[in-house]
Design a protein around this motif. Structure first.
Motif, mmCIF file in Angstrom:
data_model
loop_
_atom_site.group_PDB
_atom_site.id
_atom_site.type_symbol
_atom_site.label_atom_id
_atom_site.label_comp_id
_atom_site.label_asym_id
_atom_site.label_seq_id
_atom_site.Cartn_x
_atom_site.Cartn_y
_atom_site.Cartn_z
ATOM 1 N N ALA A 58 21.897 28.688 23.478
ATOM 2 C CA ALA A 58 20.707 29.388 22.989
ATOM 3 C C ALA A 58 19.552 29.371 23.984
ATOM 4 O O ALA A 58 18.869 30.384 24.154
ATOM 5 C CB ALA A 58 20.266 28.796 21.657
ATOM 6 N N ASP A 59 19.298 28.243 24.635
ATOM 7 C CA ASP A 59 18.177 28.188 25.581
ATOM 8 C C ASP A 59 18.406 29.142 26.757
ATOM 9 O O ASP A 59 17.484 29.845 27.176
ATOM 10 C CB ASP A 59 17.957 26.769 26.107
ATOM 11 C CG ASP A 59 17.299 25.868 25.077
ATOM 12 O OD1 ASP A 59 16.862 26.373 24.014
ATOM 13 O OD2 ASP A 59 17.215 24.645 25.335
ATOM 14 N N GLU A 60 19.636 29.179 27.276
ATOM 15 C CA GLU A 60 19.934 30.108 28.365
ATOM 16 C C GLU A 60 19.799 31.551 27.896
ATOM 17 O O GLU A 60 19.288 32.400 28.623
ATOM 18 C CB GLU A 60 21.351 29.874 28.898
ATOM 19 C CG GLU A 60 21.510 28.602 29.694
ATOM 20 C CD GLU A 60 22.954 28.413 30.104
ATOM 21 O OE1 GLU A 60 23.396 29.108 31.035
ATOM 22 O OE2 GLU A 60 23.632 27.575 29.467
ATOM 23 N N ALA A 61 20.258 31.818 26.687
ATOM 24 C CA ALA A 61 20.167 33.169 26.137
ATOM 25 C C ALA A 61 18.714 33.607 26.034
ATOM 26 O O ALA A 61 18.352 34.718 26.461
ATOM 27 C CB ALA A 61 20.827 33.224 24.761
ATOM 28 N N LEU A 62 17.875 32.751 25.503
ATOM 29 C CA LEU A 62 16.463 33.086 25.372
ATOM 30 C C LEU A 62 15.818 33.244 26.736
ATOM 31 O O LEU A 62 14.997 34.151 26.949
ATOM 32 C CB LEU A 62 15.743 32.018 24.544
ATOM 33 C CG LEU A 62 14.258 32.270 24.277
ATOM 34 C CD1 LEU A 62 14.043 33.611 23.580
ATOM 35 C CD2 LEU A 62 13.689 31.117 23.447
ATOM 36 N N SER A 63 16.185 32.423 27.685
ATOM 37 C CA SER A 63 15.651 32.530 29.040
ATOM 38 C C SER A 63 15.993 33.877 29.671
ATOM 39 O O SER A 63 15.135 34.537 30.271
ATOM 40 C CB SER A 63 16.180 31.394 29.911
ATOM 41 O OG SER A 63 15.707 31.520 31.234
ATOM 42 N N VAL A 64 17.231 34.298 29.534
ATOM 43 C CA VAL A 64 17.656 35.593 30.080
ATOM 44 C C VAL A 64 16.877 36.726 29.412
ATOM 45 O O VAL A 64 16.379 37.639 30.081
ATOM 46 C CB VAL A 64 19.180 35.795 29.908
ATOM 47 C CG1 VAL A 64 19.598 37.229 30.214
ATOM 48 C CG2 VAL A 64 19.942 34.830 30.819
ATOM 49 N N ALA A 65 16.750 36.656 28.094
ATOM 50 C CA ALA A 65 16.030 37.712 27.363
ATOM 51 C C ALA A 65 14.559 37.744 27.757
ATOM 52 O O ALA A 65 13.992 38.821 27.995
ATOM 53 C CB ALA A 65 16.187 37.506 25.862
ATOM 54 N N LEU A 66 13.917 36.581 27.828
ATOM 55 C CA LEU A 66 12.503 36.536 28.209
ATOM 56 C C LEU A 66 12.287 37.009 29.637
ATOM 57 O O LEU A 66 11.298 37.710 29.918
ATOM 58 C CB LEU A 66 11.948 35.120 28.040
ATOM 59 C CG LEU A 66 11.753 34.635 26.615
ATOM 60 C CD1 LEU A 66 11.329 33.167 26.608
ATOM 61 C CD2 LEU A 66 10.743 35.494 25.879
ATOM 62 N N THR A 67 13.181 36.653 30.523
ATOM 63 C CA THR A 67 13.062 37.081 31.919
ATOM 64 C C THR A 67 13.133 38.607 32.010
ATOM 65 O O THR A 67 12.339 39.232 32.723
ATOM 66 C CB THR A 67 14.160 36.427 32.785
ATOM 67 O OG1 THR A 67 13.994 35.008 32.726
ATOM 68 C CG2 THR A 67 14.077 36.889 34.221
ATOM 69 N N ALA A 68 14.053 39.205 31.296
ATOM 70 C CA ALA A 68 14.166 40.661 31.304
ATOM 71 C C ALA A 68 12.935 41.303 30.680
ATOM 72 O O ALA A 68 12.412 42.301 31.196
ATOM 73 C CB ALA A 68 15.431 41.098 30.558
ATOM 74 N N LEU A 69 12.472 40.752 29.606
ATOM 75 C CA LEU A 69 11.313 41.304 28.906
ATOM 76 C C LEU A 69 10.028 41.143 29.716
ATOM 77 O O LEU A 69 9.170 42.039 29.715
ATOM 78 C CB LEU A 69 11.167 40.623 27.539
ATOM 79 C CG LEU A 69 10.033 41.093 26.648
ATOM 80 C CD1 LEU A 69 10.196 42.584 26.327
ATOM 81 C CD2 LEU A 69 9.995 40.265 25.373
ATOM 82 N N ALA A 70 9.901 40.045 30.428
ATOM 83 C CA ALA A 70 8.677 39.760 31.178
ATOM 84 C C ALA A 70 8.318 40.885 32.149
ATOM 85 O O ALA A 70 7.136 41.198 32.333
ATOM 86 C CB ALA A 70 8.806 38.430 31.924
ATOM 87 N N ALA A 71 9.306 41.488 32.737
ATOM 88 C CA ALA A 71 9.061 42.552 33.712
ATOM 89 C C ALA A 71 8.433 43.791 33.080
ATOM 90 O O ALA A 71 7.887 44.638 33.786
ATOM 91 C CB ALA A 71 10.372 42.940 34.399
ATOM 92 N N HIS A 72 8.480 43.903 31.770
ATOM 93 C CA HIS A 72 7.974 45.092 31.081
ATOM 94 C C HIS A 72 6.647 44.855 30.358
ATOM 95 O O HIS A 72 6.133 45.762 29.715
ATOM 96 C CB HIS A 72 9.017 45.590 30.074
ATOM 97 C CG HIS A 72 10.329 45.881 30.706
ATOM 98 N ND1 HIS A 72 10.565 47.011 31.463
ATOM 99 C CD2 HIS A 72 11.480 45.163 30.732
ATOM 100 C CE1 HIS A 72 11.809 46.982 31.905
ATOM 101 N NE2 HIS A 72 12.378 45.875 31.480
ATOM 102 N N LEU A 73 6.137 43.656 30.436
ATOM 103 C CA LEU A 73 4.908 43.328 29.719
ATOM 104 C C LEU A 73 3.685 43.698 30.558
ATOM 105 O O LEU A 73 3.579 43.270 31.712
ATOM 106 C CB LEU A 73 4.870 41.835 29.390
ATOM 107 C CG LEU A 73 5.977 41.319 28.480
ATOM 108 C CD1 LEU A 73 5.862 39.804 28.319
ATOM 109 C CD2 LEU A 73 5.931 42.007 27.129
ATOM 110 N N PRO A 74 2.753 44.456 29.994
ATOM 111 C CA PRO A 74 1.555 44.802 30.762
ATOM 112 C C PRO A 74 0.652 43.588 30.972
ATOM 113 O O PRO A 74 -0.107 43.529 31.941
ATOM 114 C CB PRO A 74 0.869 45.876 29.912
ATOM 115 C CG PRO A 74 1.422 45.717 28.543
ATOM 116 C CD PRO A 74 2.785 45.100 28.695
#
Length: 158
Positions: free
Chosen positions: A127-143
């Motif tokens: 779960a921690d790795e999964a959340l890390s991957v998701a947050l990393t991908a999402l971070a690039a799209h946050l203004p």
């Protein structure tokens, strides 16, 4: 010309796809696939795809593997690799799914590989790795707060 017509009919099939009538969908796609050579990689990919879309994952794996082995144009190859990885995740084959996703270099798919990697990690109990991957991908799209999200993602892996 014939390939373009065939692909247009395949596209029309997917536009009208109805998973509430699996027998009909399989029959229609079978008719399209049978118009091509038995080893046609695009037809094999479509045959795998219809099974996948109908929740018949076990029947999708073989055609996906055959399509990849027969050789596809890069963008379609990337799509089929992603679809196979997703299917393998659904079948509990997490290690192989992750291997495919980690080898997938497909900028045209955007963050889709990261989404499926996160799902696969979650399914594998990581779960921690999964959340890390998701947050990393999402971070690039946050203004705003992208840097903070990336830092939190990194902290999950520390």
């Amino acid at each position: 010309m014939a390939q373009n017509d065939w692909q247009a009919r395949v596209d029309a099939f997917w536009n009208d796809f109805d998973d509430s009538d699996p027998e009909r969908m399989l029959s229609l796609m079978r008719g399209l696939v049978d118009e091509r050579d038995a080893d046609d990689p695009v037809a094999l990919a479509e045959w795998g795809g219809v099974h996948d879309a109908l929740g018949l994952e076990e029947d999708a794996v073989g055609p996906y593997r055959s399509a990849l082995a027969a050789g596809l144009e890069p963008e379609l190859e990337h799509q089929v690799m992603l679809q196979l990885a997703s299917t393998l995740r659904n079948l509990g084959e997490h290690a192989e799914a992750l291997d495919l996703l980690e080898r997938l270099d497909a900028p045209e798919l955007g963050d889709a590989p990261a989404v499926f990697r996160a799902l696969t990690l979650h399914s594998a109990g990581r779960a921690d790795e999964a959340l890390s991957v998701a947050l990393t991908a999402l971070a690039a799209h946050l203004p705003r707060y992208g840097r903070a999200a990336a830092a939190y993602a990194a902290d999950l892996m520390a």
